[in-house]
Scaffold this active site. Structure first.
Site, PDB file in Angstrom:
ATOM      1  CG  HIS A 362      -2.053  -1.006   1.060  1.00 29.72           C
ATOM      2  ND1 HIS A 362      -2.924  -1.303   2.079  1.00 29.72           N
ATOM      3  CD2 HIS A 362      -2.448  -1.745  -0.004  1.00 29.72           C
ATOM      4  CE1 HIS A 362      -3.819  -2.187   1.648  1.00 29.72           C
ATOM      5  NE2 HIS A 362      -3.535  -2.464   0.397  1.00 29.72           N
ATOM      6  CB  CYS A 675       2.946  -5.597 -23.993  1.00 33.05           C
ATOM      7  SG  CYS A 675       2.322  -7.216 -23.569  1.00 33.05           S
TER       8      CYS A 675
END
Length: 748
Positions: A362, A675
Site C-alpha cells: 500500500h 508488451c
C-alpha cells in the site's frame, strides 16, 4: 503455571523495592522459575562485541554467573538472540545449536523455553527457563515469559542492570560509507538527508500502575487514531483512484474489533497501554511472518504504522514529527504503512529506503501517486544509515549511496545534469510522430495498471495503452470489487485515455500476484501453476463479472480486450464464449454495448507459438508477453538471482521465435505487438524493429528514448544485417546490435 497477570504484579513489586539491581535480578529469576514450575530460570544480557553474558540464574551453578559467555548465534541462547524470536524445545540437547557448557551444570535439564529481550528493536538479552524432564511449553507460557521480558527490557533501557555506555555499544552497529542495493518500488532519483523512521515504536513504560486508567487511555488513543485516518482521507492526493482505496483498507485495520480486544486483554494482564500495543503488535507480526502469501505479509507495514501511531499517541506525542525535520528527507525504515508517508508531505519528502516492502504494498502505491522514489529490500538499511546522513537514492537501478564522498556527489550532480538534458530532449519529441529514417511508422504505447499511470500518456506522447493490467485494481482492495465498482473504474481509465487506443488485459492473478480474498493451495511452481486465464475459466462467475463491467464501461466506444497466459486454442475459445454469453445477456436486456470489440490473446506460452496457423483466424490481434515467453522457453525463473540473467533475450533462439511469430502474423494480416520489458530497452527495441514489430508497449518513461531511437534508425538496413546474424551460433546478438548502434550514431 501462574498467569502473566500474577507475574507482572510480583515483578512490579520487586522493581519498586529498595534492592540493588543484582538483588532484583535474583528475586525475578526465582519468581519466574516458581511461577512457571521450572527448575531453571536464567537471564543473559548483551555485552559489547555481540557477546551474551549470564547475569543471573535460579537453578544453574552460581559460579557460572558473569563467567558463561556466548557469541550471538552460538549455542541455543545465542541462536535465540540471532533469530530475535522465541524458541520452545522439548529436548534441547537434540537441537543442532546445542552447546554443552560444563560450568553451568545444565546437562541435567532437557527442555527449554527462551525469549529475546528487546530494547529499541535490538536484542539486548535472552530470558530462559528449563526443566529436568521433557516438556511441551504452551502458547500461554511463552506469552507470559515474553511479557516479563518486556519488563527486563525496561530495566536495561534505564540502566538499572547495565551501564548506559555498555548498552549503547551493544546495540549500535559500526557506521561506514557504503552502497546498498535493493528492489525498485517507485522510480526516481533523489539526494537528501536521512531520517530514521523505525525507532518510533519504542515504549517508555511497561508495567501498569493503574489498569483502569491504562484502559481508558488506550480507548481514547484508538478513537484519536481513527479520527487521524479519516482526516488523511480528505487530502487531495487521495481524492480518487488506488491511493484512496488503499487508505480505505488501512482504515479497516484501525476499526478491527479483534485487534482492539486483544490489546485490552493485555492491559488487563498488567501491561501499560503502550506495552500492550507493542505486545500484540509483536504477536501479530510473528504470525504474519509465517504466512507465505505475499499480500498478507505486505500488510505487516500497515500494522506497524498503526502500532507506531498508537504508541506515539499514548506517549503524549513524545516521538511525534516536529518542525525541525530537514527539507530534503530520505526516510529509512524497516517498512512503512500508507498513512505514514503522508505525514511528511510531498514538499519535504524526497525518497524512501526500506529493509522490506514490495511493489504491491500500500505504501508503494501511495508513493507512486506522490512521485516519490522508493527502494525496498535494502538489507541492513536501518543498521547502516544514521539520522542526518547524506543519502543518494537511485530508484532506477535500486542503489542507495550512504554518506557519499565528494566524488560521488559530483558524479550524482553530473548524472542529474545529463538526465535533465535527456528529459528535455525527449520532452521535445513528445508530439513528433515515431517514424523511422526510412519512413516506417511505429506505434509506441504505454503499459499501465493504475489510474495514476494514465497521466503519463500526455507527458510522454504515448499513442495509447497497449497493456492495462486490470488485476492491480483487485489487489489493492480487501474484497472482490463488484460489477458496479469495476465499471466505474474502467470508465475512469477510458476517460483518462482520452480517445487513444486502450487494451484491457483480463485478470492475470496467481503466481506472485495474489488476491487476499481468494483461497488457494500452495504450489511448488506458481509461475506455471494456477494463474491468469486458468483461474478465470475455473471461476466463471468472477470472469463474467469482469467481462460485464468492461462491456458496460465501454458502451458506445471501441473495446480491445485480451486474455493472458493462453496455452491452448481451446482455452481461447472458452474465454471467448464467456464474452459472447455476456454480450447476448446484455443485448437481451437492452443494455448499451461497445460499437466494436476486438479480442486478442497474450502470447506467453511457447506451446501456442506452434499453434499460430490455427489460432490466428480466431483472433483480432496478438500481443507477445516477452517476459513470460522468455521464462518458459528457457525454463528459467526470472525471480531467481542465480539464473535470471543467465539467458539473454537477444539470443538467436529467442529472436528466431519472435521472428516466426511476426512473419506468421504478417501473413495472416493479424495485428501484433510486444508488451514485455524488451520493448522499453533500446538495444532490444532495435532487434524488435528489425524483426518486424511495429507496435511496442512499454513503461511510460521509456517512450522518449525509444522514440529517439526509432527516429535515428533505418529499419530496412538493420533488418538486412539482422537476418545474417540470426544464422550464426553466437550465444547472444547483443554485441552486434550495440556495434550497429555505435556505427550509426544511435543512442542505446
Amino acid at each position: 503455571m501462574t498467569g502473566p497477570r500474577f507475574l507482572m504484579r510480583r515483578f512490579r513489586e520487586i522493581m519498586r523495592s529498595g534492592m540493588t539491581p543484582e538483588e532484583r535480578l535474583e528475586q525475578v529469576v526465582r519468581l519466574i522459575a516458581g511461577a512457571m514450575v521450572a527448575e531453571v530460570c536464567s537471564v543473559y544480557l548483551m555485552q559489547p562485541g555481540g557477546v551474551l553474558e549470564l547475569y543471573a540464574t535460579e537453578g544453574l551453578k552460581r559460579e557460572a554467573i558473569h563467567q558463561t559467555r556466548l557469541n550471538v548465534g552460538a549455542g541455543i541462547v545465542g541462536h535465540i538472540a540471532a533469530l530475535s524470536k522465541p524458541l520452545r524445545l522439548r529436548d534441547a540437547r537434540s537441537h543442532p545449536q546445542y552447546e554443552y557448557r560444563p560450568e553451568t551444570g545444565e546437562e541435567a535439564f532437557r527442555s527449554m523455553l527462551g525469549v529475546p529481550i528487546l530494547y529499541a528493536n535490538k536484542v539486548v538479552g535472552v530470558l530462559v527457563v528449563q526443566n529436568v524432564k521433557e516438556r511441551n511449553y504452551t502458547d500461554e507460557e511463552e506469552e507470559a515469559l515474553e511479557t516479563v521480558a518486556m519488563g527486563f527490557a525496561e530495566m536495561v533501557g534505564v540502566g538499572a542492570l547495565v551501564s548506559p555506555n555498555v548498552l549503547a555499544e551493544s546495540v549500535t552497529a559500526t557506521k561506514r560509507a557504503a552502497r546498498l542495493t535493493g528492489r525498485p518500488l517507485s522510480d526516481g532519483f533523489a539526494m537528501g538527508t536521512a531520517v530514521l523512521h523505525a525507532p518510533r515504536i519504542e515504549i517508555t513504560r511497561t508495567i501498569a500502575d493503574d489498569i483502569g486508567q491504562e484502559l481508558e487511555d488506550l480507548n481514547a488513543a484508538i478513537v484519536d487514531i481513527q479520527s487521524q485516518i479519516d482526516e488523511m482521507l480528505s487530502q487531495p492526493v487521495l481524492a480518487a483512484g488506488e491511493s484512496r482505496e488503499v487508505m480505505e483498507a488501512f482504515r479497516m485495520f484501525a476499526h478491527d474489533p479483534g485487534w482492539q480486544r486483544r490489546m485490552r486483554e493485555a492491559v488487563e494482564a498488567g501491561l501499560t497501554a503502550q506495552a500492550a500495543v507493542k505486545r500484540i503488535h509483536d504477536q501479530t507480526r510473528a504470525r504474519f511472518r509465517q504466512v507465505p502469501d505475499p499480500y498478507i505479509r505486505a500488510r505487516m507495514a500497515d500494522m506497524d504504522d498503526l502500532a507506531n501511531r498508537l504508541i506515539n499517541r499514548l506517549q503524549g506525542g513524545l516521538n511525534a514529527l516536529n518542525e525541525e525535520l530537514p527539507d530534503d528527507i530520505v526516510l529509512v525504515a524497516r517498512d512503512m504503512g500508507p498513512a505514514e508517508i503522508l505525514d511528511f508531505g510531498e514538499e519535504k519528502l524526497k525518497a524512501v529506503v526500506l529493509e522490506e516492502g514490495s511493489s504491491g504494498s500500500h505504501m508503494a502505491i501511495v508513493a507512486r501517486a506522490m512521485n516519490i522514489p522508493v527502494i525496498g529490500n535494502v538489507r541492513g538499511a536501518t543498521e547502516q544509515i544514521d539520522t542526518g546522513d547524506p543519502v543518494i537514492v537511485d530508484g532506477e537501478h535500486a542503489q542507495v549511496f550512504i554518506r557519499p564522498d565528494q566524488n560521488v556527489i559530483d558524479a550524482f550532480d553530473e548524472i542529474e545534469s545529463v538526465r535533465a538534458q535527456e528529459k528535455a530532449r525527449w520532452a521535445a519529441l513528445k508530439d513528433v510522430p515515431a517514424v523511422s529514417r526510412d519512413g516506417v511508422a511505429i506505434e509506441l504505447l504505454a503499459n499501465a495498471g493504475l489510474l495514476l499511470d494514465m497521466r503519463h500518456l500526455d507527458q510522454t506522447g504515448a499513442a495509447g495503452v497497449g497493456l492495462f493490467r486490470t488485476e492491480l485494481h483487485f489487489m489493492v482492495r480487501g474484497r472482490l470489487p463488484r460489477v458496479r465498482e469495476q465499471t466505474e473504474y474502467y470508465r475512469a481509465v477510458r476517460e483518462l485515455c482520452n480517445g487513444r487506443r486502450l487494451v484491457f488485459r483480463t485478470l492475470d492473478v496467481g503466481g506472485d500476484k495474489l488476491l487476499p480474498y481468494m483461497k488457494r493451495e500452495k504450489e511448488e511452481n506458481p509461475a506455471m501453476g494456477w494463474r491468469a486465464i486458468r483461474i478465470s475459466l475455473d471461476h466463471p462467475g468472477l470472469f463474467r463479472m469482469q467481462i460485464r463491467a468492461l462491456l458496460h464501461a465501454s458502451a458506445g466506444e471501441e473495446l480491445d480486450i485480451m486474455f493472458p497466459m493462453v496455452a491452448d486454442i481451446a482455452e481461447f475459445k472458452a474465454a471467448r464464449e464467456v464474452l459472447q454469453r455476456e454480450l447476448d445477456w446484455a443485448r437481451r436486456r437492452g443494455h448499451p454495448l461497445p460499437v466494436h470489440i476486438r479480442v486478442g490473446v497474450m502470447l506467453e506460452v511457447p506451446a501456442l507459438v506452434w499453434r499460430l496457423p490455427a489460432l490466428l483466424p480466431l483472433v483480432d490481434f496478438v500481443s507477445v508477453g516477452s517476459n513470460d515467453l522468455m521464462q518458459f522457453m528457457y525454463a528459467v525463473d526470472r525471480g531467481s538471482a542465480r539464473v535470471a540473467d543467465r539467458y539473454d533475450p537477444l539470443s538467436s533462439a529467442f529472436l528466431s521465435v519472435l521472428r516466426r511469430i511476426a512473419r506468421q502474423c504478417e501473413q495472416a494480416e493479424v495485428p501484433f505487438s510486444i508488451c514485455g520489458e524488451m520493448a522499453g530497452r533500446p538495444v532490444e527495441a532495435l532487434a524488435l524493429l528489425a524483426l518486424g514489430f511495429r507496435q511496442l508497449s512499454m513503461r511510460a518513461n521509456a517512450i522518449g528514448p525509444i522514440k529517439e531511437l526509432v527516429l535515428a534508425t533505418d529499419i530496412a538496413a538493420l533488418r538486412k544485417e539482422m537476418n545474417g546474424w540470426l544464422g550464426r551460433d553466437d550465444r547472444t546478438l547483443r554485441p552486434m546490435l550495440q556495434d550497429y548502434a555505435a556505427r550509426h550514431q544511435i543512442e542505446v
